[in-house]
Enzyme design. Structure first.
Site, PDB file in Angstrom:
ATOM      1  N   LYS A 189      94.350  61.327  70.018  1.00 15.61           N
ATOM      2  CA  LYS A 189      93.755  60.010  70.233  1.00 15.61           C
ATOM      3  C   LYS A 189      92.280  60.193  70.520  1.00 15.61           C
ATOM      4  O   LYS A 189      91.897  60.789  71.526  1.00 15.61           O
ATOM      5  CB  LYS A 189      94.456  59.290  71.388  1.00 15.61           C
ATOM      6  CG  LYS A 189      93.838  57.934  71.664  1.00 15.61           C
ATOM      7  CD  LYS A 189      94.630  57.130  72.665  1.00 15.61           C
ATOM      8  CE  LYS A 189      93.892  55.858  73.001  1.00 15.61           C
ATOM      9  NZ  LYS A 189      94.610  55.040  73.964  1.00 15.61           N
ATOM     10  N   LYS A 242      95.360  58.639  65.992  1.00 16.54           N
ATOM     11  CA  LYS A 242      94.760  57.315  66.201  1.00 16.54           C
ATOM     12  C   LYS A 242      93.270  57.455  66.443  1.00 16.54           C
ATOM     13  O   LYS A 242      92.883  58.289  67.262  1.00 16.54           O
ATOM     14  CB  LYS A 242      95.440  56.697  67.419  1.00 16.54           C
ATOM     15  CG  LYS A 242      94.845  55.406  67.886  1.00 16.54           C
ATOM     16  CD  LYS A 242      95.532  54.980  69.138  1.00 16.54           C
ATOM     17  CE  LYS A 242      94.709  53.869  69.763  1.00 16.54           C
ATOM     18  NZ  LYS A 242      95.131  53.539  71.069  1.00 16.54           N
TER      19      LYS A 242
HETATM   20  C1  PBG Z   1      95.554  51.995  75.584  1.00 18.58           C
HETATM   21  C2  PBG Z   1      95.484  51.767  74.140  1.00 18.58           C
HETATM   22  C3  PBG Z   1      94.362  51.479  73.349  1.00 18.58           C
HETATM   23  C4  PBG Z   1      94.848  51.187  72.084  1.00 18.58           C
HETATM   24  C5  PBG Z   1      96.213  51.354  72.116  1.00 18.58           C
HETATM   25  N1  PBG Z   1      96.592  51.720  73.381  1.00 18.58           N
HETATM   26  C6  PBG Z   1      92.936  51.330  73.636  1.00 18.58           C
HETATM   27  C7  PBG Z   1      92.110  52.269  74.346  1.00 18.58           C
HETATM   28  O1  PBG Z   1      92.378  53.469  74.490  1.00 18.58           O
HETATM   29  O2  PBG Z   1      91.086  51.754  74.802  1.00 18.58           O
HETATM   30  C8  PBG Z   1      94.001  50.748  70.919  1.00 18.58           C
HETATM   31  C9  PBG Z   1      94.705  50.042  69.846  1.00 18.58           C
HETATM   32  C10 PBG Z   1      93.827  49.314  68.903  1.00 18.58           C
HETATM   33  O3  PBG Z   1      92.588  49.409  68.937  1.00 18.58           O
HETATM   34  O4  PBG Z   1      94.397  48.601  68.057  1.00 18.58           O
HETATM   35  N2  PBG Z   1      95.291  53.228  76.082  1.00 18.58           N
END
Ligand code: PBG
Length: 317
Positions: A189, A242
């Protein structure tokens, strides 16, 4: 090659990549205290949902052949520790029970993180010096996983990026008789600019600092593979990369380096960018979305998590 391309029937026979609703997961935002639904301005076409609207929306997704939804919650109140996350009567737990009661065959995946529940918007609890306390956060995430699974979540999806969380969650689930609940880990991530619209939707932008302490540097692909392998060793059942489109190489590397199913999250910014180009008359939505998602599948994603899921399923049926 031209001979193969020219015959329509053959084209189908030799197609390497298939995109179908069966590969898609549809994310939804369930909001405490809401009556019905309310549009999320940063994500055209996506709404905040009350619990009963979420049940309807989940039913619509299921009817379109989408096998799974991913739930995010906006709680009644936020606090320093994010206690709304592990409240058995919390928004995600309540929505999970309601959706499973009406649509038992639809897979409910719960996003597992504290950032939507903490007053400061970080993914874990903060120490005195303002840094996230990794190990204390693990305990809270474990409580949240157990609470979500007991509410009926079919899969839990930790998105916090704390070190050691997959192992901690696996142990906690096993201890509570939830050994059959799979973990879909957000493994690679990245600290991405493409989460902007989501943070508006989830009201989870950090009030101070950023997430670079626990999310990854976009420049690093091998590190993504290392994170994915660690998660696999700790017991993850599905590995996630992601965002998706700027990280197709990471998807491919993780797919080749592990034997686990790989999910890719086509995040809010990727969605908003495409929607904005379509609204401005710059892109034709249907072919552009289908091409983008086919590319994510071709890169090696078994599962594509996307806000386009309902539209795609309609177009493909
Ligand atoms: C939470 C989380 C995030 C997303 C999914 N779970 C955002 C972040 O880390 O700020 C992002 C999903 C998206 O942008 O569609 N940790």
């Amino acid at each position: 090659m031209r001979r193969l391309r020219r015959t329509g029937l053959l084209r189908g026979l030799v197609r390497e990549t298939e995109l179908s609703p069966a590969h898609l997961v549809y994310p939804m935002f369930v909001r405490h205290g809401l009556d019905g639904r309310a549009p999320i301005t940063s994500m055209p076409g996506i709404d905040h949902l009350s619990v009963s609207a979420a049940v309807d929306e989940a039913g619509e997704a299921a009817a379109l052949g989408i096998p799974a939804v991913l739930l995010f919650g906006l709680p009644a109140a936020k606090d320093e520790a994010g206690s709304g996350a592990w409240d058995d009567e919390g928004i995600v737990q309540t929505a999970t029970r309601a959706i499973k009661a009406q649509h038992p065959d639809l897979l409910v995946i719960t996003d597992l993180c504290l950032c939507e529940y903490t007053s400061h918007g970080h993914c874990g609890v903060l120490r005195e010096d303002g840094e996230v306390d990794n190990d204390l956060t693990l305990e809270l995430l474990a409580r949240t996983a157990v609470s979500q699974a007991e509410a009926g979540a079919d899969v839990v999806a930790p998105s916090d990026m704390m070190d050691g969380r997959v192992g901690a969650l696996r142990a906690a689930l096993d201890d509570h008789g939830l050994a059959e609940t799979p973990i879909m880990a957000y493994s690679a991530k990245y600290a991405s600019a493409f989460y902007g619209p989501f943070r508006e939707a989830a009201e989870s932008a950090p009030s101070k600092g950023d997430r670079r302490g626990y999310q990854m540097d976009p420049a690093n692909a091998l590190e993504g593979v290392r994170e994915a392998k660690l998660d696999a060793d700790e017991g993850a059942d599905v590995l996630m990369v992601k965002p998706a489109l700027p990280y197709l190489d990471v998807i491919r590397r993780v797919k080749d380096a592990t034997n686990l199913p790989v999910a890719a999250y086509n995040v809010s910014g990727e969605y908003a960018m495409l929607k904005a180009a379509v609204a401005a008359g710059l892109l034709d939505e249907r072919p552009a979305v289908l091409e983008a998602l086919t590319g994510i599948r071709r890169a090696g994603a078994d599962i594509v998590i996307t806000y386009h899921a309902k539209d795609v399923s309609r177009w493909l049926s």
